[in-house]
Motif scaffolding. Sequence first.
Motif, PDB file in Angstrom:
ATOM      1  N   MET A  63       0.847  -1.163   0.000  1.00 36.48           N
ATOM      2  CA  MET A  63       0.000   0.000   0.000  1.00 36.48           C
ATOM      3  C   MET A  63       0.898   1.232   0.000  1.00 36.48           C
ATOM      4  O   MET A  63       1.922   1.268   0.680  1.00 36.48           O
ATOM      5  N   LEU A  64       0.503   2.217  -0.778  1.00 40.30           N
ATOM      6  CA  LEU A  64       1.230   3.487  -0.839  1.00 40.30           C
ATOM      7  C   LEU A  64       0.293   4.615  -0.448  1.00 40.30           C
ATOM      8  O   LEU A  64      -0.919   4.537  -0.660  1.00 40.30           O
ATOM      9  N   TYR A  65       0.869   5.651   0.079  1.00 40.45           N
ATOM     10  CA  TYR A  65       0.126   6.851   0.447  1.00 40.45           C
ATOM     11  C   TYR A  65       0.667   7.984  -0.414  1.00 40.45           C
ATOM     12  O   TYR A  65       1.858   8.275  -0.373  1.00 40.45           O
ATOM     13  N   THR A  66      -0.206   8.588  -1.209  1.00 45.59           N
ATOM     14  CA  THR A  66       0.252   9.626  -2.129  1.00 45.59           C
ATOM     15  C   THR A  66      -0.495  10.926  -1.916  1.00 45.59           C
ATOM     16  O   THR A  66      -1.618  10.956  -1.417  1.00 45.59           O
TER      17      THR A  66
ATOM     18  N   PHE B 233       6.634   5.029  -8.557  1.00 46.07           N
ATOM     19  CA  PHE B 233       7.189   4.510  -9.803  1.00 46.07           C
ATOM     20  C   PHE B 233       7.899   3.179  -9.580  1.00 46.07           C
ATOM     21  O   PHE B 233       7.787   2.265 -10.397  1.00 46.07           O
ATOM     22  N   GLU B 234       8.625   3.027  -8.485  1.00 49.28           N
ATOM     23  CA  GLU B 234       9.294   1.764  -8.171  1.00 49.28           C
ATOM     24  C   GLU B 234       8.271   0.645  -7.986  1.00 49.28           C
ATOM     25  O   GLU B 234       8.476  -0.480  -8.436  1.00 49.28           O
ATOM     26  N   THR B 235       7.160   0.955  -7.345  1.00 50.66           N
ATOM     27  CA  THR B 235       6.114  -0.045  -7.128  1.00 50.66           C
ATOM     28  C   THR B 235       5.467  -0.448  -8.445  1.00 50.66           C
ATOM     29  O   THR B 235       5.206  -1.631  -8.686  1.00 50.66           O
ATOM     30  N   ILE B 236       5.217   0.501  -9.326  1.00 53.99           N
ATOM     31  CA  ILE B 236       4.633   0.196 -10.634  1.00 53.99           C
ATOM     32  C   ILE B 236       5.551  -0.731 -11.417  1.00 53.99           C
ATOM     33  O   ILE B 236       5.116  -1.752 -11.960  1.00 53.99           O
ATOM     34  N   VAL B 237       6.851  -0.424 -11.451  1.00 54.78           N
ATOM     35  CA  VAL B 237       7.803  -1.234 -12.216  1.00 54.78           C
ATOM     36  C   VAL B 237       7.915  -2.644 -11.635  1.00 54.78           C
ATOM     37  O   VAL B 237       7.989  -3.632 -12.365  1.00 54.78           O
TER      38      VAL B 237
ATOM     39  N   ALA C 108       4.951  10.398  -2.650  1.00 52.74           N
ATOM     40  CA  ALA C 108       4.381   9.086  -2.357  1.00 52.74           C
ATOM     41  C   ALA C 108       5.153   8.505  -1.183  1.00 52.74           C
ATOM     42  O   ALA C 108       6.373   8.633  -1.106  1.00 52.74           O
ATOM     43  N   HIS C 109       4.429   7.884  -0.257  1.00 55.85           N
ATOM     44  CA  HIS C 109       5.045   7.315   0.941  1.00 55.85           C
ATOM     45  C   HIS C 109       4.700   5.832   1.041  1.00 55.85           C
ATOM     46  O   HIS C 109       3.565   5.436   0.791  1.00 55.85           O
TER      47      HIS C 109
END
Length: 126
Positions: A1-4, A26-30, A11-12
Amino acid sequence: MLYTNAKLGVAHRKPGDDSKNLEPLFETIVSAIPAPKGDPAGVLQAQVMNLDYSDFLGRIAIGRVFNGTLRRGTEVGIAKRSGAIELTRITKLFTFRGLERDEAEEVPCGDLVAVAGVEASRSARA
């Protein structure tokens, strides 16, 4: 889970961590989204999702290349609902960068594409 927070452009991974940009997003998407399954050297397969029109270019098909590589200047077949295949030559290709269109010589599988030159030139048998 990310907090944006789009307004702040951060993004956190955890609330209150020291992130100062959207790099965690972006790291999570990749890492989480798989690469396209198509073969760039395979038989061309693309699906049109929308149509646009330009006074200069005419009808523009917008869609995604699922297999193969779409190249400017090549002749392709457009499958019609009736089952007929209409041959046409691709005159312009565009990829997308945000909301902007960038002209391209070729578009590999997995990419979104806008294609000009989709007027039927002649019919081919299916």
